[in-house]
Structure formats: C-alpha cells, structure tokens
Enzyme design. Sequence first.
Site, PDB file in Angstrom:
ATOM      1  N   TYR A 265     -78.702  33.233 -89.365  1.00 44.92           N
ATOM      2  CA  TYR A 265     -78.982  32.157 -88.396  1.00 44.92           C
ATOM      3  C   TYR A 265     -78.121  32.017 -87.053  1.00 44.92           C
ATOM      4  O   TYR A 265     -78.390  31.158 -86.429  1.00 44.92           O
ATOM      5  CB  TYR A 265     -79.392  30.420 -89.189  1.00 44.92           C
ATOM      6  CG  TYR A 265     -78.337  30.441 -89.907  1.00 44.92           C
ATOM      7  CD1 TYR A 265     -77.120  29.881 -89.682  1.00 44.92           C
ATOM      8  CD2 TYR A 265     -78.457  30.220 -91.513  1.00 44.92           C
ATOM      9  CE1 TYR A 265     -76.131  29.493 -90.329  1.00 44.92           C
ATOM     10  CE2 TYR A 265     -77.421  30.103 -92.316  1.00 44.92           C
ATOM     11  CZ  TYR A 265     -76.410  29.486 -91.807  1.00 44.92           C
ATOM     12  OH  TYR A 265     -75.309  28.955 -92.671  1.00 44.92           O
ATOM     13  N   LYS A 266     -76.911  32.881 -87.288  1.00 44.49           N
ATOM     14  CA  LYS A 266     -76.178  32.608 -86.257  1.00 44.49           C
ATOM     15  C   LYS A 266     -76.444  33.848 -85.131  1.00 44.49           C
ATOM     16  O   LYS A 266     -77.326  33.562 -84.409  1.00 44.49           O
ATOM     17  CB  LYS A 266     -74.842  32.817 -86.557  1.00 44.49           C
ATOM     18  CG  LYS A 266     -74.236  31.717 -87.578  1.00 44.49           C
ATOM     19  CD  LYS A 266     -72.987  31.975 -88.124  1.00 44.49           C
ATOM     20  CE  LYS A 266     -72.501  30.895 -89.155  1.00 44.49           C
ATOM     21  NZ  LYS A 266     -72.428  29.691 -88.500  1.00 44.49           N
TER      22      LYS A 266
ATOM     23  N   ARG B  62     -65.522  24.745 -79.654  1.00 43.22           N
ATOM     24  CA  ARG B  62     -65.980  26.259 -79.742  1.00 43.22           C
ATOM     25  C   ARG B  62     -67.037  26.472 -79.060  1.00 43.22           C
ATOM     26  O   ARG B  62     -68.063  25.747 -78.831  1.00 43.22           O
ATOM     27  CB  ARG B  62     -66.127  26.213 -81.457  1.00 43.22           C
ATOM     28  CG  ARG B  62     -66.221  27.375 -82.103  1.00 43.22           C
ATOM     29  CD  ARG B  62     -66.558  27.305 -83.503  1.00 43.22           C
ATOM     30  NE  ARG B  62     -67.575  26.925 -83.793  1.00 43.22           N
ATOM     31  CZ  ARG B  62     -68.667  27.119 -85.186  1.00 43.22           C
ATOM     32  NH1 ARG B  62     -67.927  27.658 -86.200  1.00 43.22           N
ATOM     33  NH2 ARG B  62     -69.598  26.625 -85.305  1.00 43.22           N
TER      34      ARG B  62
ATOM     35  N   ASP C 180     -67.317  38.711 -96.060  1.00 41.87           N
ATOM     36  CA  ASP C 180     -68.187  37.786 -95.461  1.00 41.87           C
ATOM     37  C   ASP C 180     -68.509  37.969 -93.869  1.00 41.87           C
ATOM     38  O   ASP C 180     -67.387  37.885 -93.132  1.00 41.87           O
ATOM     39  CB  ASP C 180     -67.918  36.446 -95.915  1.00 41.87           C
ATOM     40  CG  ASP C 180     -68.728  35.367 -95.189  1.00 41.87           C
ATOM     41  OD1 ASP C 180     -69.543  35.704 -94.202  1.00 41.87           O
ATOM     42  OD2 ASP C 180     -68.803  34.202 -95.767  1.00 41.87           O
TER      43      ASP C 180
END
Lengths: 396, 396
Positions: B208-209, B355, B183
């Site tokens: 989308y990251k 994060r 992944d």
Amino acid sequence: MTTILRKHHFDLPDGVIYLDGNSLGPLPRSAAERAAHTITQEWGLELIKAWNSAGWMDLPARIGDRVAALIKAQPGSVTMGDTLSIKVYQALDAALKLRPNRKVILSDSGNFPTDLYMAQGLIDTLAKGHVLRTPPPDDVQDAINDDVAVVMLTQVDYRTGRLHDMAAITARAHAAGAVMIWDLAHSAGAVPLDIAGCAPEFAVGCTYKFLNGGPGAPAFIHIRPDIAPLVNPALAGWMGHEAPFAMDPDYRPAPSTERMRVGTPPVVQLSILDAALDVWDGVTMADIRAASIALSDLFIAKVEAGCPALRLASPRDGAQRGSQVSFHFAHGYAAIQALIDRGVIGDFRAPDIMRFGITPLYLDEDDISAAADHICDVIQTEIWRDPKYQTRARVT
Amino acid sequence: MTTILRKHHFDLPDGVIYLDGNSLGPLPRSAAERAAHTITQEWGLELIKAWNSAGWMDLPARIGDRVAALIKAQPGSVTMGDTLSIKVYQALDAALKLRPNRKVILSDSGNFPTDLYMAQGLIDTLAKGHVLRTPPPDDVQDAINDDVAVVMLTQVDYRTGRLHDMAAITARAHAAGAVMIWDLAHSAGAVPLDIAGCAPEFAVGCTYKFLNGGPGAPAFIHIRPDIAPLVNPALAGWMGHEAPFAMDPDYRPAPSTERMRVGTPPVVQLSILDAALDVWDGVTMADIRAASIALSDLFIAKVEAGCPALRLASPRDGAQRGSQVSFHFAHGYAAIQALIDRGVIGDFRAPDIMRFGITPLYLDEDDISAAADHICDVIQTEIWRDPKYQTRARVT
C-alpha cells in the site's frame, strides 16, 4: 411463513436461483456503491488523511459492534480483520495460554479442515506435547474431561448443516474447566445466537457467507469481556497495541478485544462489509430463522418427493439444522454442474454432498420450489451424465 | 534527470502535492475501474463461480509473480495475502524452526515497531528462551554471530530513510549460519532490489506504499525456492494446503511458497492491487531510482536553503537513502498539519520527524520545488503556531 424477502437489496443476476449464499453471499447493491465511494472519494481524494477523516482506523471496532449485535455479543467485544483461519489461531493460542497445565485441544471430525490445520500448526510450533482430538460430532460432549484445555467446535457442520447445542456444550466445557471456542462461520446471519448468554471465552467467524461481505471479506473475533485482559496475543501486531502510533519499542496490548487486531486493516473490504450489513437493519434473527426452517422444510419435501435417488444428509428436524440442506448423491459433482448450467447454483463438497444454502434474505417459496423442480429434472433425466459435467474445476 | 512521470495514471486531487506515497500510495485510475469490475461483474454476476471463471483462486500467485519481478525474485517464489505483520510472523517462525539450536533473533532499534512486536509475541508464545536483540542500525552487522538464529531487518528505516546494505548484511548472516529476513515495506517500488541475487531465505513487504495497492492492501512473502520445501508453517491454513478442496483432515503443505497462504484471499483488495501494478509496466527500477535521488537532492537543497531550522534526518548521500527525505523539527507535528492545510501532504513520525515520500511516478521537479517553497514559508512565518495545528489526530 413470515416474509423476510429483501431481494431488492441485492444485485442477483436474472435467471439465477442462488443457493450458495452459505459459501459466498451475493452482492448487496449498497456494497458496490460504498466500495466506489471508499475508493474514489476517500482514498482518491482524502488520501492518507482518510485514516482520520473517513474513520478508517475505527472500522474494525465499529463493524465489530454491528456483528456483535447479530450474534448477541457484548458491545466492544468483537473486532474485525484477517481471515477466519488467523482468528482461529489467535483464539486457540490464547486458550492454551489460559490453561497451561492441560494438553488437549478437543474438536470433532466434522469440523472444517482449516480449523483442524490451524490447531495442528499451533501444536507443531509450540512443541509442548499438545494433542488434537477429533471424535465424531455426536461424541464430543462425552469427550470433554479434565484433560481438555480447549473445546473448539464449528456450530454448523459445513457438509450436513448439523447444529451443535452451543449452550449445552459450552456449559459442559466450563464445568470441566476447559476454554470454549465457537466457530460461527455458518452461524452468523444464519441462526439466532446468544454469545453473551452462552458465554464462551472466544467466538470467531467469517463474513462472506450469510453476512454477504464479499470474496475474502474480513473475519471477526469475540473475546468474553472478562477474559480479554488476560489474553496474551501470539500475533502481537501494532494495530493491537495500546497506542499504535506511539511507536513504542515494546508491545503493550490494547485493553479490550482490540488486542486481536494485527496489521493494517483491509479498508476497502471492511467498507464493503459495512454496507452489506445494512441489509440486516430491521430484520430479526428470529424471523430469519423461522423463514429459513420453513423454506428448508419445503425444499426437503419437494426434493424427496421428486428424486428418491438423493438421500438427505442434513438433520430432518429444522431445530437441529443450520441454514442449509444437503443431500448425498454419488454423482453429486456432475449434478451440481448441470444445475449451475440452468442457473440453480448450489455447491458440492467431497465425497458426495450436494449442498444448498437457504437464505431468506433473497430467496422465497417460488425460488425454492423452482430449484427443487430443476433438481428433480436433472436427476430424473440423468442429464448430469453429459461428459461436460464430469470435469472437475479447481475450486468446487 | 530521467523523466518517469506517470501522473496521468493517477487520480490525484487538484491542488495537492502528495509526499506521502511512502505511507499510502495514491489511487491509480485503473484500480478504481478494476474494483468496480470485480465487484459488479465478477462477484455480482458470476457469484461463487468467479473463484474459477474470474481466476480469483490464482490471484495470490499471479500477483506474487508481478511483485517478484519488481523485487527481482524468482518466479513462483512470492505469494500474496494477510498483512505484513502476519508475514513477519510466518517468516520468523519458519526461520527459528530452521535453526532449532540457536536462540537469538537479531533486529535493530530502528526497525518498524510491528516487526519487533511480532518477534516479541512469537518469543512469548514459544517460551523456549529466545531473545530479541535490537542494537542500533549501524551496529547490526557486527552483532551477527554464531548465536544468531535469524537476522530480521527492514532495509529502509521508516523514520530516516537510511538504507541497510542488503547484500553485505545477508552475506554476513549466511557466513554466521543465520537465516536472513528482509522487510521490504519501504523498498518495494522504491529502490532497485535483487532478491534472487542476495538470496535471503525470506523477504516480506506491504503493497500500500510505493506499490499503490490501496488502504489495507495485502502483503507479500518470498521464500527462497530451495528453502520452501523445508518450511513448516505455524499458520497452517487451508489455502496453503497441497489440495485445499480435498478437505483432508490432515495438513500437508503446498510444495512452494504457496504454503504461506493461510485463509480465503481478499479478492477485492487483490484485484485493486493487480490493477495498480499496471502502472509499472514499461518502468525500470533503475530509472525510478535515478529520478528519486535527483528529486530528493533537489528537495534537500531547497529546504535547507530556505529553512535552516529544519535539520536533515536522512542520509545526505542518495545512495544511502531510500525514497524519502526526513527532517528533524521540534514542532514537526504542527508544521505537517499546516502543510496539509495547503495541500502539501507529508507526515509526522514521533518524536520530531517531518517525513516526505519522493515518488517519481507522480511527482516532478515542479512539484518538489513548490513543496519546498511551502515548507519554507510555513516554517519562516511560524504559521504552525496556530492552535488549530496543535491538536493531535489519532493517526499521525
């Protein structure tokens, strides 16, 4: 006839009579504006915060309620996402789990291929001896017996527009102890429905046809509320989790239909669909249906009068027909291409079907008459024999 | 450090330092323009014809090749669509079918929950005695044995950024006769990859990251070319059929990775992604990686110097880290809210992770320094104690 016309809501190009809204609905003006807003204001300026501030996370449920209203399903029973094929798989898998001692999936030979493929893929994957039966559509009611785990049918035949009797078949399925799944691909926004009244366990559909959600718009799935807590999703995605952001190592499904959500929702396409549904505000499905039948009857009468070479493929009785009219013609592919060249856009389905969607939101009697005149002219002059109309495109 | 900065390609709002591109990449300017074109020109004017004229049907393969180039996979081995959760399910199902005599799915306890949920859902559905094992990430290599059918791992840990050794683990899986699924959710566009060289059977990811495809952008799946003909898709949709428009009653998979296509492709979101990928033209992943490590090292040094209350959750060695930096802080949720209020956008992951995504496409040393200063100020002044920062939003 009742006047429904909402053509001013759409950006139809000049010179086009669009008879393919049963394949891809045209662009609603508000959808283009909404997409720009979602992209530049929400994504562009709010960035990650938009999941909360712009309500992105709630789009599947909120739009699901709008679709529920159009198909007369219970509020909270519909959610949006993925594609119709995926929703068919989810419903079929859930249905088989609800009937573990039965091995038959019953559909019909006229069902849209992807519904049958998804059943085949699920059967192969489970490898538990399930079988798919596909009798002709007219025989399907009599084929419902105590072996049948699930009856999965598309209400409106994509080729002919023939309409199944949803209430009668659902009642028959339930009497035999089978689960009922209705595919509403060509029904939602086309014919009045009463999902809550008919009470199938599942209903699925797409939103890029009569609901004008745009190319690749997300699909929908309805679960009858009493069944939802019993559904054990194969596609156990985090967005269907009871608490997606708890980052729980174990899957626990959301209490309602929301458990059929899988991955991150397609926010831009959902926003477009949301805006597209505004067109339906103030429209009743009964009025749409009356207008659709009147326009379709007019269309059939004019085409049959002007071009006897075309043989009606759809039921003649409007009550037996969805919101499309189809004709058999051996040279149908070429004839459709010639019509498209004139701005009259229908489509072709193998082997010989010329198919025309009748959509009262943006078509009136003048459009229908003009389209019929073009069809008759193309057929009578045999202009479709031109070699340029013979070459097949990849997508037909 | 190498300068990568392509901030002019993005529409970042004034006053924002965006450290959440590892969750949702910002809007590339070209993406907004492309969406408008796809919607108003293609859908609006070409209508159904756009499936051919605008190349909609080929978008999944064409964009797949662009993603393949970024992850160094073979041309033709990647296709686009659905969500990452769905692609995980497809890969897992296919992997188990390739190893019918083995019953173990091996992942790790740090994997993103939806990957584990999809495995749980598949195991429940198959009901053939498969088990999911999730040892701690550091123990996963030693847990690969001859019982393991498939090893499914996310290369970059979504909480800490810890990087698995893809080449070593893949080799170990293959030596044990297991199928390998990677992944790449936090890898594609973040770290250099060599999928063709490592040769896992499957790789999946979202866009989308770090690829900036927008909220709900379609996922990707790679199948190693020699394996593709052996894959028997559970999600046997019409778009994965060898001839979708033949309307064949029986499913026959397309010869390549295209068999992992399922339903109608999300054309608008694919178009946005296609435009977003233009940002990568002329950028090398090696340069991105060097800049990411330099910026991350700077960020760690400044935060650690200024706020000892924060404990580094990411590997200190840049070579062991993806393109994010995380810190433990008991009041992390409130601190992140206070930072967002100042325009410094990171995010929080339960239970205590602050994060920060480090994305050299649109972040430079000034941004990183300023962000670190804000973090230290928020922590030192304890402004996060303000009650307004304590209330949890639905999406965190």
